[in-house]
Write a protein that holds these residues in place. Structure first.
Motif, short mmCIF file in Angstrom:
data_model
loop_
_atom_site.label_atom_id
_atom_site.label_comp_id
_atom_site.label_asym_id
_atom_site.label_seq_id
_atom_site.Cartn_x
_atom_site.Cartn_y
_atom_site.Cartn_z
N UNK A 1 0.83 -1.21 0.00
CA UNK A 1 0.00 0.00 0.00
C UNK A 1 0.86 1.26 0.00
N UNK A 2 1.98 1.21 0.71
CA UNK A 2 2.89 2.36 0.73
C UNK A 2 3.61 2.51 -0.61
N UNK A 3 4.00 1.38 -1.20
CA UNK A 3 4.66 1.43 -2.51
C UNK A 3 3.74 2.09 -3.54
N UNK A 4 2.44 1.81 -3.44
CA UNK A 4 1.47 2.42 -4.35
C UNK A 4 1.42 3.94 -4.18
N UNK A 5 1.86 4.41 -3.01
CA UNK A 5 1.92 5.86 -2.75
C UNK A 5 3.30 6.43 -3.08
N UNK A 6 4.13 5.62 -3.76
CA UNK A 6 5.47 6.03 -4.19
C UNK A 6 6.41 6.25 -3.01
N UNK A 7 6.20 5.50 -1.94
CA UNK A 7 7.09 5.53 -0.79
C UNK A 7 8.11 4.40 -0.96
N UNK A 8 9.35 4.66 -0.59
CA UNK A 8 10.45 3.72 -0.80
C UNK A 8 10.42 2.63 0.28
N UNK A 9 9.77 1.52 -0.04
CA UNK A 9 9.67 0.38 0.87
C UNK A 9 10.50 -0.77 0.31
N UNK A 10 11.31 -1.37 1.17
CA UNK A 10 12.11 -2.54 0.82
C UNK A 10 11.84 -3.61 1.87
N UNK A 11 11.63 -4.83 1.45
CA UNK A 11 11.22 -5.91 2.35
C UNK A 11 12.32 -6.94 2.51
N UNK A 12 12.63 -7.25 3.78
CA UNK A 12 13.56 -8.34 4.10
C UNK A 12 12.73 -9.51 4.58
N UNK A 13 12.84 -10.63 3.88
CA UNK A 13 12.12 -11.84 4.28
C UNK A 13 13.08 -12.77 5.03
N UNK A 14 12.69 -13.16 6.23
CA UNK A 14 13.57 -13.94 7.09
C UNK A 14 13.24 -15.43 7.07
N UNK A 15 14.29 -16.27 7.14
CA UNK A 15 14.13 -17.71 7.35
C UNK A 15 14.27 -17.99 8.85
N UNK A 16 14.80 -19.16 9.23
CA UNK A 16 15.13 -19.43 10.63
C UNK A 16 16.49 -18.79 10.91
N UNK A 17 16.48 -17.73 11.69
CA UNK A 17 17.70 -16.96 11.95
C UNK A 17 18.33 -17.50 13.23
N UNK A 18 19.63 -17.80 13.16
CA UNK A 18 20.24 -18.57 14.26
C UNK A 18 21.63 -18.09 14.63
N UNK A 19 22.02 -18.42 15.86
CA UNK A 19 23.40 -18.51 16.32
C UNK A 19 23.39 -19.63 17.36
N UNK A 20 24.29 -19.63 18.31
CA UNK A 20 24.30 -20.71 19.30
C UNK A 20 23.45 -20.40 20.51
N UNK A 21 22.65 -19.31 20.47
CA UNK A 21 21.74 -19.01 21.57
C UNK A 21 20.28 -19.08 21.16
N UNK A 22 19.99 -18.82 19.87
CA UNK A 22 18.62 -18.86 19.37
C UNK A 22 18.62 -19.40 17.95
N UNK A 23 17.45 -19.89 17.54
CA UNK A 23 17.34 -20.43 16.18
C UNK A 23 15.90 -20.37 15.68
N UNK A 24 15.35 -19.16 15.56
CA UNK A 24 14.02 -18.98 15.00
C UNK A 24 12.98 -19.86 15.67
N UNK A 25 12.16 -20.55 14.87
CA UNK A 25 11.13 -21.42 15.41
C UNK A 25 11.70 -22.67 16.07
N UNK A 26 12.97 -22.94 15.84
CA UNK A 26 13.57 -24.14 16.43
C UNK A 26 13.75 -23.97 17.93
N UNK A 27 13.93 -22.73 18.39
CA UNK A 27 14.07 -22.50 19.83
C UNK A 27 12.82 -22.94 20.59
N UNK A 28 11.61 -22.48 20.22
CA UNK A 28 10.44 -22.99 20.92
C UNK A 28 10.18 -24.48 20.65
#
Length: 300
Positions: free
Chosen positions: A144-171
């Motif tokens: 909807x914002x892009x349609x108003x000529x606003x500069x929107x950029x989308x980052x789509x995330x997978x399971x983001x991890x390190x050795x303390x957390x891992x997205x949905x794998x943590x729960x």
């Protein structure tokens, strides 16, 4: 640039901060608490007091900055639908405050939104407005914002991890402890894409500096890791038995995560890497799962 960062004290946001600072940017970090303010000050960033439940406090942060990175999200899954609508409101409020400027706003979604109708890995060119995942609200707000000529950029995330957390794998680890075993459905061939949090932070910075208005970028360093491999890694780390289960047992072993048990969430990063020069180099998911202190992992 001076960058307004929501989610600045969170798992991903706290890694975005040093990435931005190392590139010469200034950061205005959102927090609602005194503890969060102290954390941000220690990290060398300016503090902006606000709350996801008060869109006006986000608007003032956006107006005081040259760009916005919005990676905050309320992860209370008991109110998941309501929280996606809250995200929609906040994106609309911040984006509309940038109307008439050249300031970009980077929003955060999930790779599953890019899954083609005929199946296969998610791709950056796909956006199904009737997607069943309530998180589609985030991307519809961006559209909807892009349609108003606003500069929107989308980052789509997978399971983001390190050795303390891992997205949905943590729960998932917490559910496995409750059930007394870590399970996978059938042959365990469904796959989840993944990326190390340091690589994800680099992608946000690249999308800020080199991204294009309206573009969607996939932070998927690994296109897909099988459910069986994930379960076996958790079993090794926790000492829990690993079991293949049928559909009638999924709810017992997965709890509230049952809808994810057989979900294939693969995602291509080819277009993202080509456009931004993103070269993931962090540890892979199974390496981080092997290095976790599983006794310290909680679902929170």
């Amino acid at each position: 640039m001076r960058v307004f960062l929501t989610g600045a004290t969170g798992f991903i946001g706290s890694h975005i901060i040093p990435e931005l600072l190392s590139r010469g940017h200034r950061v205005l970090g959102l927090t609602r608490s005194d503890a969060g303010a102290r954390q941000l000050e220690a990290a060398g960033v300016d503090v902006h007091r606000g709350d996801l439940d008060a869109p006006a406090t986000l608007v003032s942060g956006a107006q005081a900055s040259d760009a916005v990175i919005h990676c905050a999200f309320d992860h209370n899954f008991e109110r998941f639908f309501e929280n996606t609508k809250k995200d929609e409101r906040n994106i609309a409020a911040m984006g509309e405050a940038l109307a008439g400027t050249q300031k970009p706003i980077l929003i955060t979604s999930g790779v599953g939104i890019g899954t083609p109708l005929h199946g296969g890995p998610a791709t950056e060119d796909v956006l199904n407005p009737r997607h069943a995942n309530p998180r589609i609200a985030t991307e519809l707000a961006g559209a909807a914002l892009i349609a108003q000529r606003i500069d929107v950029r989308t980052i789509r995330l997978p399971q983001v991890h390190d050795t303390t957390k891992a997205g949905l794998i943590t729960p998932l680890i917490a559910e496995a402890r409750r059930a007394g075993a870590i399970a996978y459905l059938g042959e365990g061939q469904s796959r989840w894409s993944a990326a190390h949090v340091s690589d994800v932070a680099k992608l946000y910075a690249l999308a800020l500096e080199k991204g294009e208005p309206g573009a969607r970028y996939h932070a998927s360093a690994e296109e897909g890791v099988t459910a069986r491999a994930i379960a076996e890694a958790i079993g090794t780390g926790t000492g829990l038995p690993v079991r293949s289960v049928g559909a009638d047992e999924v709810e017992h072993y997965f709890g509230w995560m049952a809808p994810f048990a057989g979900l294939d969430m693969t995602a291509s990063n080819a277009w993202t890497c080509a456009r931004l020069g993103w070269e993931p180099s962090g540890p892979d998911l199974l390496t981080d799962l092997a290095g976790m202190d599983h006794a310290a992992i909680t679902a929170g």
